[in-house]
Design a protein around this motif. Sequence first.
Motif, short mmCIF file in Angstrom:
data_model
loop_
_atom_site.label_atom_id
_atom_site.label_comp_id
_atom_site.label_asym_id
_atom_site.label_seq_id
_atom_site.Cartn_x
_atom_site.Cartn_y
_atom_site.Cartn_z
N THR A 8 0.90 -1.16 0.14
CA THR A 8 0.11 -0.01 -0.11
C THR A 8 0.86 1.20 0.00
OG1 THR A 8 -0.10 0.16 2.39
CG2 THR A 8 -1.77 -1.24 1.14
N SER A 11 3.17 4.25 -4.77
CA SER A 11 3.46 5.21 -6.05
C SER A 11 4.68 5.85 -5.81
CB SER A 11 1.91 5.72 -6.21
OG SER A 11 1.75 7.04 -5.17
N TYR A 33 -2.38 2.60 -4.25
CA TYR A 33 -2.27 4.00 -4.63
C TYR A 33 -3.62 4.68 -3.93
CZ TYR A 33 -4.79 4.12 -8.69
OH TYR A 33 -5.80 4.10 -9.69
N ARG A 34 -3.54 5.93 -3.64
CA ARG A 34 -5.01 6.48 -3.42
C ARG A 34 -5.04 7.52 -4.43
NH1 ARG A 34 -7.05 10.84 -0.79
NH2 ARG A 34 -4.81 11.31 0.11
N ARG A 37 -2.28 8.14 -9.36
CA ARG A 37 -2.24 6.92 -10.48
C ARG A 37 -1.47 6.94 -11.44
NH1 ARG A 37 -6.72 3.56 -12.26
NH2 ARG A 37 -6.21 3.06 -14.37
N CYS A 57 -3.48 -1.03 -8.15
CA CYS A 57 -5.00 -1.04 -7.40
C CYS A 57 -5.09 0.25 -6.74
CB CYS A 57 -4.82 -2.28 -6.70
SG CYS A 57 -3.53 -2.83 -5.69
N ARG A 58 -6.20 0.86 -6.89
CA ARG A 58 -6.34 2.01 -6.02
C ARG A 58 -7.42 1.58 -4.64
NH1 ARG A 58 -10.16 5.11 -4.20
NH2 ARG A 58 -9.49 7.28 -3.83
N ASP A 60 -8.49 3.69 -0.76
CA ASP A 60 -8.23 4.73 0.31
C ASP A 60 -8.30 3.80 1.33
OD1 ASP A 60 -8.62 6.32 2.65
OD2 ASP A 60 -9.91 7.88 1.98
N GLU A 66 -13.33 -0.05 0.28
CA GLU A 66 -12.39 0.14 -0.80
C GLU A 66 -11.22 -0.82 -0.65
OE1 GLU A 66 -11.18 4.01 -1.73
OE2 GLU A 66 -13.02 5.09 -1.27
N MET A 70 -10.06 -3.83 -3.20
CA MET A 70 -8.73 -3.63 -3.61
C MET A 70 -8.12 -5.25 -3.62
SD MET A 70 -5.21 -1.66 -2.37
CE MET A 70 -5.55 -2.37 -0.68
#
Length: 244
Positions: A8, A11, A33-34, A37, A57-58, A60, A66, A70
Amino acid sequence: MEKIALVTGASRGIGRAVATELAHRGWAVAIGYRVRRDKAEELAAALTAEGCRAMICRADVSRREEVEEMVRTVADTFGPVSLLVNNAGIAGQCLFQDLTDERWHEFFSVNVDGAFYTSRAVLPAMLHEHEGCIVNISSIWGQRGASCEVAYSATKAALIGLTRSLAAELAPSHIRVNCVAPGVIRTDMLNELPPELLPELAQQTPMGRLGRPEDIAAAVAFLADPAADFITGQVLTCDGGFIL
């Protein structure tokens, strides 16, 4: 289980270095990532071009739904997660008396709830396979505490407690849980500090330099390696001796 890692906050910074190191060691890597991207896609493309398996994979991580989505996405694409690196987090400085309720809860929702939600989401597959590895990214400030960073330090201390307790609970299932506590590392988080402070921090470090994201990535990769199969519930401090 196949070597599938979810990192997590991958990025940028430490997470990016961890994802890169794991990919180079043969892990299929899901780059969490949140917001960024573009950075996540850039990393995935670079790793894929090198012959590694990578996806983005996004989520929060402060939002349970979420996180669960993910983890399902990673499982559908690569397979169940066998290594989770809880790296996503936020930091910031302010006087304790200026710390608002909202900011306090934001720190805990991202730094602690995020690790809770993500760990819980990957555990069913690990328990089914009777193996797996979780590495939480804490901080030396979670070990020692830091002035003007009470909320951040409190969340990082909570991650250490989470690590040790969960390690004891999951050890009979052959699932290892460890923690890396970085020192002062050259990432975007240092941008909030006055530039003239960085040389002072380097001088305060017995090794004579600030840490690199790659230093933390190497520590995570070690804890994830089969060579560390008898290590669980530990905090590996990677700070160049800063808090000696």
